[in-house]
Design a protein around this motif. Sequence first.
Motif, PDB file in Angstrom:
ATOM      1  N   LYS A  61       0.827  -1.204   0.000  1.00 40.57           N
ATOM      2  CA  LYS A  61       0.000   0.000   0.000  1.00 40.57           C
ATOM      3  C   LYS A  61       0.869   1.265   0.000  1.00 40.57           C
ATOM      4  O   LYS A  61       0.552   2.245  -0.682  1.00 40.57           O
ATOM      5  CB  LYS A  61      -0.931   0.001   1.207  1.00 40.57           C
ATOM      6  CG  LYS A  61      -2.027  -1.024   1.099  1.00 40.57           C
ATOM      7  CD  LYS A  61      -2.906  -1.032   2.324  1.00 40.57           C
ATOM      8  CE  LYS A  61      -3.945  -2.152   2.210  1.00 40.57           C
ATOM      9  NZ  LYS A  61      -4.770  -2.236   3.406  1.00 40.57           N
ATOM     10  N   ILE A  62       1.943   1.246   0.756  1.00 39.74           N
ATOM     11  CA  ILE A  62       2.850   2.403   0.802  1.00 39.74           C
ATOM     12  C   ILE A  62       3.515   2.597  -0.567  1.00 39.74           C
ATOM     13  O   ILE A  62       3.654   3.727  -1.031  1.00 39.74           O
ATOM     14  CB  ILE A  62       3.910   2.221   1.905  1.00 39.74           C
ATOM     15  CG1 ILE A  62       3.262   2.191   3.285  1.00 39.74           C
ATOM     16  CG2 ILE A  62       4.963   3.311   1.842  1.00 39.74           C
ATOM     17  CD1 ILE A  62       2.596   3.498   3.670  1.00 39.74           C
ATOM     18  N   VAL A  63       3.906   1.505  -1.233  1.00 40.91           N
ATOM     19  CA  VAL A  63       4.520   1.589  -2.565  1.00 40.91           C
ATOM     20  C   VAL A  63       3.537   2.225  -3.544  1.00 40.91           C
ATOM     21  O   VAL A  63       3.900   3.127  -4.316  1.00 40.91           O
ATOM     22  CB  VAL A  63       4.969   0.193  -3.058  1.00 40.91           C
ATOM     23  CG1 VAL A  63       5.291   0.207  -4.534  1.00 40.91           C
ATOM     24  CG2 VAL A  63       6.167  -0.286  -2.254  1.00 40.91           C
ATOM     25  N   MET A  64       2.279   1.770  -3.508  1.00 41.75           N
ATOM     26  CA  MET A  64       1.279   2.341  -4.423  1.00 41.75           C
ATOM     27  C   MET A  64       1.038   3.822  -4.118  1.00 41.75           C
ATOM     28  O   MET A  64       0.905   4.638  -5.028  1.00 41.75           O
ATOM     29  CB  MET A  64      -0.031   1.550  -4.348  1.00 41.75           C
ATOM     30  CG  MET A  64       0.088   0.189  -5.003  1.00 41.75           C
ATOM     31  SD  MET A  64      -1.418  -0.747  -5.285  1.00 41.75           S
ATOM     32  CE  MET A  64      -2.503  -0.348  -3.995  1.00 41.75           C
ATOM     33  N   ALA A  65       0.995   4.181  -2.839  1.00 44.47           N
ATOM     34  CA  ALA A  65       0.780   5.585  -2.472  1.00 44.47           C
ATOM     35  C   ALA A  65       1.947   6.463  -2.938  1.00 44.47           C
ATOM     36  O   ALA A  65       1.742   7.557  -3.475  1.00 44.47           O
ATOM     37  CB  ALA A  65       0.600   5.715  -0.962  1.00 44.47           C
ATOM     38  N   ILE A  66       3.163   5.969  -2.758  1.00 44.04           N
ATOM     39  CA  ILE A  66       4.340   6.730  -3.189  1.00 44.04           C
ATOM     40  C   ILE A  66       4.334   6.910  -4.701  1.00 44.04           C
ATOM     41  O   ILE A  66       4.572   8.007  -5.212  1.00 44.04           O
ATOM     42  CB  ILE A  66       5.639   6.048  -2.720  1.00 44.04           C
ATOM     43  CG1 ILE A  66       5.801   6.204  -1.205  1.00 44.04           C
ATOM     44  CG2 ILE A  66       6.850   6.623  -3.433  1.00 44.04           C
ATOM     45  CD1 ILE A  66       6.964   5.448  -0.632  1.00 44.04           C
ATOM     46  N   VAL A  67       4.039   5.856  -5.425  1.00 46.56           N
ATOM     47  CA  VAL A  67       4.031   5.940  -6.889  1.00 46.56           C
ATOM     48  C   VAL A  67       2.925   6.874  -7.369  1.00 46.56           C
ATOM     49  O   VAL A  67       3.137   7.683  -8.280  1.00 46.56           O
ATOM     50  CB  VAL A  67       3.898   4.530  -7.504  1.00 46.56           C
ATOM     51  CG1 VAL A  67       3.610   4.598  -8.982  1.00 46.56           C
ATOM     52  CG2 VAL A  67       5.155   3.715  -7.237  1.00 46.56           C
TER      53      VAL A  67
END
Length: 179
Positions: free
Chosen positions: A54-60
């Motif tokens: 979820k953090i990876v998707m938010a950062i991207v």
Amino acid sequence: MQLECLQDDPKLILMSPYKDTFNRVGGPSIISLSVMVLWILKHLMACNTDFSDKIVMAIVLIYAPLLIWFMSYSLFINGVKLEVYKNNIVQYYTYSNRGHSLLHYQFKLQDIEQLTIKRRPFNCVKLTIKIKNPICVALHEKKINKLKSVSIITAKLKADAFMHEIQQFQSDKSDNQVS
């Protein structure tokens, strides 16, 4: 006011955007931020948990549009140039990042009705100039019989030099009226 009378070099050139400061600060900032985000993404993907996904998707989703905007801002921004000549004629150009410039307005220093200055970051100022009856030279020479407003962001030192030119012109004009 003919363009042939402007054969000499301008005595003052104001340019916007103030690309020197933006390139010095913006380029390295974009590169360092990109390296940090890629390093964080690499470590988050190695964790392989639901939270890290979820953090990876938010950062991207947040970082990618910002990166694209900053990169395109420096590549596709249009600039403005104001040239003051020795015979007190001013020319207002716009130019693209590819170097093609287009002369929009030509006027005299005495045609400036109002000049406002606003401070900007990186030791820059925004000059907003209201001109009465400028000559539009975009397609063909035509006098515009109304008040036009032009804006330019430039270095503070250049803006001070421009203000000095205007004050010197006004003092010369008042001296000639008194005589």
